[in-house]
Design an enzyme around this catalytic site. Structure first.
Site, PDB file in Angstrom:
ATOM      1  N   LEU A  17      10.709 -21.592   1.779  1.00 16.19           N
ATOM      2  CA  LEU A  17       9.786 -20.508   2.118  1.00 16.19           C
ATOM      3  C   LEU A  17       8.525 -20.678   1.291  1.00 16.19           C
ATOM      4  CD1 LEU A  17       9.207 -17.618   3.399  1.00 16.19           C
ATOM      5  CD2 LEU A  17      10.175 -16.683   1.275  1.00 16.19           C
TER       6      LEU A  17
ATOM      7  N   SER B  12      -6.279  -6.226  -4.589  1.00 12.30           N
ATOM      8  CA  SER B  12      -7.567  -6.608  -4.021  1.00 12.30           C
ATOM      9  C   SER B  12      -8.696  -6.327  -5.004  1.00 12.30           C
ATOM     10  CB  SER B  12      -7.827  -5.837  -2.724  1.00 12.30           C
ATOM     11  OG  SER B  12      -8.133  -4.479  -3.010  1.00 12.30           O
ATOM     12  N   THR B  13      -9.868  -6.877  -4.731  1.00 14.98           N
ATOM     13  CA  THR B  13     -11.023  -6.623  -5.587  1.00 14.98           C
ATOM     14  C   THR B  13     -11.383  -5.141  -5.586  1.00 14.98           C
ATOM     15  OG1 THR B  13     -12.449  -7.247  -3.722  1.00 14.98           O
ATOM     16  CG2 THR B  13     -11.987  -8.940  -5.372  1.00 14.98           C
TER      17      THR B  13
ATOM     18  N   ASP C  30       0.847  -1.181   0.000  1.00  9.69           N
ATOM     19  CA  ASP C  30       0.000   0.000   0.000  1.00  9.69           C
ATOM     20  C   ASP C  30       0.888   1.238   0.000  1.00  9.69           C
ATOM     21  OD1 ASP C  30      -2.515   1.398   0.233  1.00  9.69           O
ATOM     22  OD2 ASP C  30      -1.982   1.828   2.313  1.00  9.69           O
ATOM     23  N   GLY C  31       0.493   2.259  -0.746  1.00  9.62           N
ATOM     24  CA  GLY C  31       1.216   3.525  -0.713  1.00  9.62           C
ATOM     25  C   GLY C  31       2.185   3.731  -1.851  1.00  9.62           C
TER      26      GLY C  31
ATOM     27  N   ARG D  36       1.911   7.514 -10.798  1.00  9.79           N
ATOM     28  CA  ARG D  36       1.624   6.446  -9.850  1.00  9.79           C
ATOM     29  C   ARG D  36       2.183   5.106 -10.328  1.00  9.79           C
ATOM     30  NH1 ARG D  36      -2.246   7.040  -5.991  1.00  9.79           N
ATOM     31  NH2 ARG D  36      -2.895   4.859  -6.239  1.00  9.79           N
TER      32      ARG D  36
ATOM     33  N   ARG E 257       1.304   6.917  -3.822  1.00  7.96           N
ATOM     34  CA  ARG E 257       1.611   8.147  -3.081  1.00  7.96           C
ATOM     35  C   ARG E 257       3.120   8.368  -3.004  1.00  7.96           C
ATOM     36  NH1 ARG E 257      -2.524   5.853  -0.291  1.00  7.96           N
ATOM     37  NH2 ARG E 257      -1.168   4.952   1.298  1.00  7.96           N
ATOM     38  N   TRP E 258       3.872   7.282  -2.861  1.00  5.86           N
ATOM     39  CA  TRP E 258       5.338   7.407  -2.844  1.00  5.86           C
ATOM     40  C   TRP E 258       5.807   8.070  -4.137  1.00  5.86           C
ATOM     41  CZ3 TRP E 258       9.090   5.383  -6.080  1.00  5.86           C
ATOM     42  CH2 TRP E 258      10.408   5.430  -5.614  1.00  5.86           C
TER      43      TRP E 258
ATOM     44  N   HIS F 134       4.392   1.702  -8.530  1.00  5.38           N
ATOM     45  CA  HIS F 134       4.108   0.266  -8.573  1.00  5.38           C
ATOM     46  C   HIS F 134       5.306  -0.507  -9.122  1.00  5.38           C
ATOM     47  CE1 HIS F 134       0.062   1.013  -7.354  1.00  5.38           C
ATOM     48  NE2 HIS F 134      -0.232   1.690  -8.441  1.00  5.38           N
TER      49      HIS F 134
END
Length: 248
Positions: A154, A88-89, A43-44, A56, A47-48, A60
């Site tokens: 992992l 997310s949806t 998230d963010g 934007r 904005r970063w 990503h």
């Protein structure tokens, strides 16, 4: 409730310890308590990028690169399960360009990093809905699950096209159908019925293949280097919005 041993593992990690007779650092070790299952909500990123006068989509792209650094850090610390909530949806409400960028990045990431997952012994799992996703992305997600099924260092779970309310609605629909078909007695529907369905379909705060996530972080809530509360955390630079929790 699980025991402490179920959720944490004691790991010996390298540290840097100064000696009184030498201004250089000498390698040492310390035992730290490492969570077995860490969950991160990406998230963010937008904005970063905006804070740096970049589009934007640039955020990503930068955030996607950080993901593998986080995987490497989890491996080095001895984390057993890493869950990352990628898309997310609710994210479908964003612009078509931004959605396309995110989904394309995920697909490229899977195809480009397949050998890296195999070399490192990382098993990749996918949680989320196939409905609405590009066929090529669904194919890539299913392929990477199959290709890494034998890896055991992992478990990295990618939550792509997930949503709490959506999955609960899906579970309710499945229960209704099974009752209608005579496969399930409505008087026997209980918490365990719902739990059995959700562990197959819901992105795992509690994962059917491992313990509940005992360290979770929404990256935009954690400052300039958002990380879980664990020792020697991975740097998450671009995955930072410096925004209050819950802010879109």
């Amino acid at each position: 409730m699980g025991t402490s041993q179920e959720y944490f593992a004691d790991q010996s990690v390298a540290t840097q310890q100064s000696t009184p007779t030498d201004d250089k650092t000498a390698p040492g070790s310390a035992t730290i308590r490492v969570p077995r299952h860490v969950a991160l909500v990406m998230d963010g990123n937008g904005r970063w990028a905006a804070q740096r006068n970049r589009p934007r989509t640039h955020g990503h792209m930068a955030g996607q690169e950080i993901v593998f650094e986080t995987i490497d850090a989890a491996l080095s610390l001895g984390v057993s399960y890493l869950t990352v909530y990628v898309f997310s949806t609710e994210n479908w409400r964003r612009t078509e360009k931004e959605v396309t960028t995110i989904l394309t990045l995920v697909e490229d990431f899977l195809r480009e990093r397949e050998q890296d997952f195999l070399t490192r012994g990382v098993r990749v799992r996918w949680r989320g809905r196939a409905q609405g996703l590009p066929d090529s992305l669904v194919s890539a997600l299913r392929h990477i699950e199959e290709a890494t099924a034998g890896c055991d260092r992992l478990v990295y779970t990618m939550c792509v096209n997930h949503g709490g309310l959506a999955e609960i609605a899906d579970a309710a629909r499945e229960i209704s159908q099974r009752v209608h078909d005579g496969e399930l007695d409505p008087d026997r529907v209980g918490e365990s019925t719902l739990a059995d369905i959700l562990t197959r379909t819901l992105p795992p705060w509690t994962c059917s293949s491992g313990p509940a996530a005992n360290s979770a972080c929404r990256t935009s809530c954690c400052g300039t280097t958002p990380t879980p509360n664990w020792s020697s955390p991975p740097p998450c630079g671009p995955t930072s919005g410096n925004a209050p929790c819950g802010k879109p």
